[in-house]
Design a protein around this motif. Structure first.
Motif, PDB file in Angstrom:
ATOM      1  N   MET A   1      47.829  14.385 -54.855  1.00 40.82           N
ATOM      2  CA  MET A   1      47.362  13.680 -53.665  1.00 40.82           C
ATOM      3  C   MET A   1      48.157  12.414 -53.444  1.00 40.82           C
ATOM      4  O   MET A   1      48.564  11.750 -54.394  1.00 40.82           O
ATOM      5  CB  MET A   1      45.883  13.308 -53.824  1.00 40.82           C
TER       6      MET A   1
ATOM      7  N   ASN B   1      47.284  12.719 -59.445  1.00 42.87           N
ATOM      8  CA  ASN B   1      47.377  14.159 -59.699  1.00 42.87           C
ATOM      9  C   ASN B   1      46.527  14.560 -60.893  1.00 42.87           C
ATOM     10  O   ASN B   1      46.269  13.775 -61.810  1.00 42.87           O
ATOM     11  CB  ASN B   1      48.824  14.607 -59.889  1.00 42.87           C
TER      12      ASN B   1
ATOM     13  N   ARG C   1      39.538  21.379 -51.158  1.00 44.40           N
ATOM     14  CA  ARG C   1      40.223  21.101 -49.900  1.00 44.40           C
ATOM     15  C   ARG C   1      39.242  20.600 -48.838  1.00 44.40           C
ATOM     16  O   ARG C   1      39.559  19.729 -48.035  1.00 44.40           O
ATOM     17  CB  ARG C   1      40.943  22.333 -49.370  1.00 44.40           C
TER      18      ARG C   1
ATOM     19  N   PHE D   1      46.327  10.471 -45.714  1.00 42.24           N
ATOM     20  CA  PHE D   1      46.091  11.239 -46.936  1.00 42.24           C
ATOM     21  C   PHE D   1      46.804  12.579 -46.840  1.00 42.24           C
ATOM     22  O   PHE D   1      46.755  13.258 -45.816  1.00 42.24           O
ATOM     23  CB  PHE D   1      44.590  11.471 -47.120  1.00 42.24           C
TER      24      PHE D   1
ATOM     25  N   ALA E   1      47.848  16.187 -49.432  1.00 38.11           N
ATOM     26  CA  ALA E   1      47.537  16.813 -50.712  1.00 38.11           C
ATOM     27  C   ALA E   1      48.039  18.244 -50.774  1.00 38.11           C
ATOM     28  O   ALA E   1      48.168  18.936 -49.754  1.00 38.11           O
ATOM     29  CB  ALA E   1      46.032  16.794 -50.960  1.00 38.11           C
TER      30      ALA E   1
ATOM     31  N   HIS F   1      38.729  14.846 -49.909  1.00 41.63           N
ATOM     32  CA  HIS F   1      39.137  13.711 -49.070  1.00 41.63           C
ATOM     33  C   HIS F   1      37.931  12.967 -48.504  1.00 41.63           C
ATOM     34  O   HIS F   1      38.001  11.766 -48.254  1.00 41.63           O
ATOM     35  CB  HIS F   1      40.066  14.178 -47.949  1.00 41.63           C
TER      36      HIS F   1
ATOM     37  N   TYR G   1      46.856  21.536 -53.275  1.00 45.33           N
ATOM     38  CA  TYR G   1      45.914  22.026 -54.279  1.00 45.33           C
ATOM     39  C   TYR G   1      46.358  23.417 -54.718  1.00 45.33           C
ATOM     40  O   TYR G   1      46.639  24.279 -53.879  1.00 45.33           O
ATOM     41  CB  TYR G   1      44.497  22.093 -53.702  1.00 45.33           C
TER      42      TYR G   1
ATOM     43  N   ALA H   1      45.522  19.356 -58.445  1.00 43.02           N
ATOM     44  CA  ALA H   1      45.598  18.561 -57.218  1.00 43.02           C
ATOM     45  C   ALA H   1      46.711  17.537 -57.348  1.00 43.02           C
ATOM     46  O   ALA H   1      46.835  16.877 -58.377  1.00 43.02           O
ATOM     47  CB  ALA H   1      44.272  17.858 -56.944  1.00 43.02           C
TER      48      ALA H   1
END
Length: 337
Positions: A159, A182, A111, A94, A96, A115, A98, A157
Motif C-alpha cells: 500500500m 506492506n 480490497r 491511496f 494498493a 482503505h 493485494y 498487501a
C-alpha cells in the motif's frame, strides 16, 4: 579582521525535463526503515516542491492464464481517499496491490474494506502518527477476517499513502510524503528519473528467503520448513490464514505491516511502481524501473494513460520472461506541481 567570505550559493537543480543533466540526489530526509515488525523511519524537517495533485495513476492485472486458471490479485487506485484534507496531512491519495492465496475470501474483503479502515484511523488521529494508523487499520482488517471465514485463505498487501501537505507543519515537512506499507511479498518501488540512479525499494519482503523473518518465526515458537511457515505458507506475514495463525507451527505469522516514509522530490523521483510478487519471478527492480521509465518517456499519451501503459508493460514483460503467477501492477506518476 575582515569577515569571512560568504559560502557559495548552491547550484540550481536542473529541470526534470532534462534528466540526463540532473545531479545525483543526496539521501532523502526520510531514510528507509529497516528490519523488524512495523519498523519505521525517522523524519527530519525539510521542504520540497509538492507533486502535481491529484497524481496520475494506472493499473494492470493479468491472471497469466498459461499457468493459472484463476485470478487472486486485486489492485486499487483512490486519488482522493478521504474526500478532503485530513488534519495536518492535507490531501491524501491511496494505492494498493493485494495478492490473495487459498481463494478469494481474504483478498475481496481487504480490497473492499482496508482503505476504509485506514481513512477512519487517519481521521481519528487527525492526520498524526500515520504509521501507527496504517498498522492499526491492517490489524483491524486481519481480525475481521477470522469471523469472515478466512481460515485457509489469505492475502498480502502493498500500500502507498501519499499526503500532500500544503505548507510548513510543526514537526513535519512541506511537500508530498509517501508512506509505504506492506504485509508479505508484494513490493513498492520508487523509480528515479535518472537511469544512473538506483531504483529504491520502499518495502520489506516477508518470506522464507528473508533470514530475519525466518528467525522471527522460530523465535516466536513457529516452524519454518522448506522456506515456508508451518511447511505450507510461503510468506511470513499475511492478512487472513487464521487456521495457521491458531496452530503452534504458525506462531509468529502476523499481519503487522512494515512501514516506511519518505519525502518525495519530483525533480528526481519519476514514479511509484507497486506490484504483486509475480513481477519479481522474472524481473529485477532495475528492469521494472527501466520498463516503466521508457513507457512514461514516450509522447502521445495523457499522464494517466501513460501510467497505465507503464503498469501494463511491466506485467506483460514479467509474463513473457517466465512468471508463472498472477501478475499485477500499479504505476503512480510523480510530476512537479
Amino acid at each position: 579582521p575582515p569577515p569571512p567570505p560568504a559560502p557559495p550559493r548552491p547550484a540550481n537543480v536542473p529541470p526534470h525535463q532534462q534528466p540526463q543533466q540532473q545531479q545525483r540526489r543526496a539521501p532523502g530526509p526520510w531514510e528507509a526503515a529497516g528490519g523488524g515488525s512495523g519498523a519505521r523511519s525517522q523524519p527530519v524537517k525539510a521542504h520540497r516542491m509538492p507533486i502535481a495533485w491529484p497524481p496520475a495513476s494506472g493499473s494492470h492485472a493479468d491472471a497469466n492464464a498459461r499457468h493459472r486458471q484463476y485470478m487472486e490479485d486485486e489492485t486499487l487506485c483512490l486519488p482522493d481517499l478521504a474526500g478532503g484534507p485530513v488534519g495536518a496531512l492535507g490531501e491524501v491519495a491511496f494505492y494498493a496491490v493485494y495478492d490473495g492465496h487459498g481463494g478469494r475470501t481474504a483478498v475481496e474483503y481487504v480490497r473492499a474494506q482496508l482503505h476504509r479502515n485506514i481513512c477512519a484511523e487517519l481521521r481519528a488521529a487527525r492526520g498524526a502518527d500515520v504509521p501507527g494508523a496504517l498498522s492499526r487499520a491492517v490489524l483491524r482488517a486481519d481480525a475481521a477476517l477470522r469471523p469472515a471465514g478466512a481460515y485457509t485463505a489469505g492475502t498480502t498487501a502493498a500500500m502507498v499513502l501519499l499526503a500532500q501537505r500544503p505548507g510548513p507543519v510543526p514537526g513535519a515537512a512541506a511537500g508530498t510524503t509517501i508512506f509505504a506499507a506492506n504485509v508479505g511479498d508484494s513490493i513498492t518501488l520508487l523509480v528515479p528519473r535518472d537511469s544512473a540512479l538506483p531504483v529504491v525499494r520502499l518495502s520489506e519482503e516477508h518470506g522464507g528467503k528473508n533470514a530475519q523473518e525466518s528467525a522471527r518465526i522460530k523465535a516466536a515458537g513457529g516452524t519454518m520448513a522448506y522456506g515456508r511457515v508451518g511447511g505450507s505458507l510461503a510468506v511470513t506475514r499475511a492478512l487472513g490464514d487464521h487456521a495457521l495463525k491458531a496452530d503452534p507451527s504458525g506462531r509468529g505469522l502476523t499481519a503487522e505491516p512494515y512501514v516506511s516514509e519518505r519525502l518525495l522530490d519530483p525533480s528526481t523521483d519519476l514514479c511509484l511502481l507497486i506490484g504483486s510478487d509475480g513481477l519479481w519471478e522474472s524481473l529485477t527492480d532495475e528492469q521494472i524501473g527501466q520498463i516503466a521509465r521508457q513507457a512514461l518517456a514516450e509522447g502521445g499519451r495523457g499522464a494517466a494513460a501513460a501510467a497505465q501503459e507503464a503498469a501494463r508493460r511491466v506485467v506483460v514483460a514479467a509474463m513473457e520472461r517466465g512468471s508463472r503467477d498472477n501478475v499485477s501492477a500499479v504505476c503512480v506518476r510523480l510530476e512537479p506541481q
